[in-house]
Design an enzyme around this catalytic site. Structure first.
Site, PDB file in Angstrom:
ATOM      1  N   LYS A  90      42.081 -51.762  48.058  1.00 34.32           N
ATOM      2  CA  LYS A  90      42.780 -53.000  47.719  1.00 34.32           C
ATOM      3  C   LYS A  90      41.717 -53.969  47.216  1.00 34.32           C
ATOM      4  O   LYS A  90      40.827 -54.373  47.961  1.00 34.32           O
ATOM      5  CB  LYS A  90      43.513 -53.570  48.928  1.00 34.32           C
ATOM      6  CG  LYS A  90      44.299 -54.800  48.535  1.00 34.32           C
ATOM      7  CD  LYS A  90      45.148 -55.385  49.627  1.00 34.32           C
ATOM      8  CE  LYS A  90      45.763 -56.677  49.114  1.00 34.32           C
ATOM      9  NZ  LYS A  90      45.849 -57.716  50.154  1.00 34.32           N
ATOM     10  N   GLY A 147      51.867 -64.770  51.219  1.00 36.80           N
ATOM     11  CA  GLY A 147      52.843 -65.851  51.228  1.00 36.80           C
ATOM     12  C   GLY A 147      54.150 -65.502  51.907  1.00 36.80           C
ATOM     13  O   GLY A 147      54.925 -66.397  52.248  1.00 36.80           O
TER      14      GLY A 147
END
Lengths: 256, 256, 256, 256
Positions: C98, C186
């Protein structure tokens, strides 16, 4: 231009209504209201000392173009509201009344049942009734049916400055109403006021956002301009919202 | 008042920048731009016929206070952008350039990589670079670092009129930027423009919303007023948003 | 049912990816991840002590169905990211990475330029690259073009729990992408995760919202259910949004 | 687990209430409701043919766990509503009634005045009253005061699928209510349902979004999962919304 607002027998050049609460200083209040060019200014009956010739608020609003609009703030029932309206009529020599009935001390939201009942009675008693209510389209129609001269749905709780949280329902109210729609409560910035006007509201009422700004006089002017901008935009028709982009500049590749 | 905007060596009284695209009529375009009081007006190089003395757009914008800002609309790479900027500098005799690189024909969103690369090169070539970009706070800082004179993050796709869909990130950009932040693209109504200014944007660029309105001249004026209103409100400091209501009128029960 | 997600050579039954940060307790972390049924779990290389056989995080995630996904959190440039990825490949024996490059310590937003550069290099070095980026549709296409196996646009700043503040752009990214779109950062509640899936995202990554809940294990389960619900709804096609009301019950007046 | 919902004398494991309108096919309706695991299902009295043993809807809902909830859809006044409730009580052998009074044919919004009046009378007549109303916090308290067993504020106009457009007021209603709050109307997707539950709603009612989906049975299941996910998240407490980012992974620079 003749894009004026008429309520009952009065005609307004300004579509910005203001209030007298929460200002730290009466001279600033007066100057902010003058800067806003508002022609209709609410005043809580409690604040008016009718036996005192030098009462602070009244003496500061002796301008030719300013109409005082007493409100019934503080009452909790239709009966209290009617009594308050009658006192106000006598004290201020006006049959205009802003009808506010909010029993709840935390959010100050209006009571639909008491408000409709009081409105009906006040209309019969010869008042020009301007009811402050939730943005409830059915209630708005019922108030219109009993003869109120406008409806004043809220955007958000009083003093919250949150803007048009009831947008979805304000659109319906504006679509259906045969009397002026004045968005009241929750308007916290000039952009909120402009947005309400762009939707087609006939006017807005702003108090807290002007009064508790660091510079109320400048803020009064800013709201004046924003309300006018929103009204002009409404009349000029906004460009449609598009899903896809559309170039403002020609898209053909520059170098081809 | 001295609340003026300075970019590079120019000072602007107006914080509303406009464009020349999508107008149906060049005389209306001119009058709308004059009504907007805009002092900086973008023009696509493609539209300018520099060999033609009577070129439509240029002849209509020969106003003392209007500065033309050529843009690179239509280019797809940094290399094309630099070439376009050089042509524009020669044709219009200005080293100001609005840098737009949007390879995607459907949403016209800008390319961050090519834009940064072109910006760096153009700065070295002596241009005043105004880059149109996504509302990406890190990219904004990198552009500032290579010497652009402002950043122009988008609110929503060009021509969509959707408003400030990037609000969350515009706030961060404004918080962090050392160069003027000009919100570009997506502003569809005066309330959107006022909102951007209230957030602290230094200016906004509006084109489609004025050009495709039914009455562009009135809309130009409405945007002018809304931008000024938003700026005044920003300087006067907005009232805080509150969770609970706060009465503008005294709450003590009326009849007690 | 065969509605599985494939990334590179791996197939996932679960579309909920999770992380290992911010948990107060490693056993709770393990149980929350198990409750979430996540099959791909990010881990910061910094946290892994490869010389320590009893390393806390690794020993707690020795489940057959869990794949570790090292991330490059903490790096600030493409060069650092490539170095970190190579260390991670050796330490954890995986070529999945990632890619996170966020130089900004306050909002932790990703750097588009460094990320694209690192992605290109890592792909060449044989990595399966999963880049964390702003919700920038053009950048997403460029990453796809250099060979990343998915894109991971953010919904809001990491750890903010604000939800899909980039909604407008996530829709465009999903519309345009040829590789899986995984909404990262988020997502603060199960409803946010369901919303992302309803839009057509291929998966979501949730860490903070599970880890800092009062009951992480229950929250892991809640996210699992919400992600599945959103995916089922996406496949079943949502009912269209209507402007006017439509009665669910017959409208003919009851008494007629 | 004992997180059950009690209304009057009934206890529900499921917090998803459903309806019977708008389905194309009665078998699909039944299967979708079974998939949803809903235990309370509204039915319009008009649709029930009590003299017909093979009545479509009723015969399809002969499941042990399903309770029928007749509604008064189609009435326009309190008087009509009371009459309809009495017919329903006799026909379906239940004193539960969903009270719906919406005179407006375009938006189908409920009438606050008639609803309160009918509620008061129906409570006196021994009904368990579940009133469908605007998201008006003061009206909710008044209904509670006259003895309704819950309140059912709307999220958006019936059948609009727009979601929680009344969010601001649902929060206040949930904060103040002493009876269960069931969000009714407007819920168009599982994420909306999860959001309502995360806010603390006690249940939601969903009809259109299931019935007009392309795959109502799958959608029934998706809503079931989303409602459970939202409820679990509410009990587990959501992570707080933060202004600034907070890294899930350690921030110390990787290479130091």
């Amino acid at each position: 231009m003749s894009d004026q607002l008429t309520i009952a027998d009065k005609t307004f050049k300004s579509r910005l209504f203001t209030g007298t609460g929460k200002f730290n200083d009466s001279a600033v209040m007066r100057d902010a209201i003058i800067a806003s060019e508002s022609e209709l200014v609410t005043v809580a009956l409690k604040r008016v000392d009718v036996n005192n010739q030098s009462d602070d608020i009244l003496t500061h609003l002796q301008e030719n173009h300013i109409n005082l609009l007493p409100n019934t703030s503080g009452v909790r029932t239709a009966k209290e509201a009617v009594f308050a309206a009658e006192l106000a009529r006598e004290a201020l020599n006006t049959n205009w009344i802003k009808l506010e009935i909010h029993p709840d001390p935390k959010y100050l939201l209006p009571d639909p049942i008491e408000t409709l009942q009081a409105a009906e009675e006040l209309v019969k008693l010869g008042f020009i009734v301007m009811p402050y209510i939730h943005a409830d389209p059915v209630l708005c129609k019922r108030l219109e049916d009993v003869g109120t001269q406008c409806v004043m749905p809220l955007g958000a709780p009083i003093g919250s400055n949150k803007g048009l949280k009831t947008l979805e329902f304000l659109e319906i109210i504006i679509d259906q109403s045969n009397v002026p729609v004045i968005v009241d409560a929750g308007i916290g910035s000039p952009s909120h006021a402009a947005q309400a006007m762009e939707l087609g509201a006939d006017a807005v009422l702003v108090n807290t956002a002007i009064a508790v700004s660091q510079h109320p006089i400048d803020m009064g002017k800013a709201f004046k301009m924003a309300v006018e901008a929103g009204r002009i935009a409404y009349n000029a028709k906004l460009a449609p919202v598009k899903k896809h982009a559309e170039a403002s500049s020609p898209l053909t590749s520059f170098l081809n």
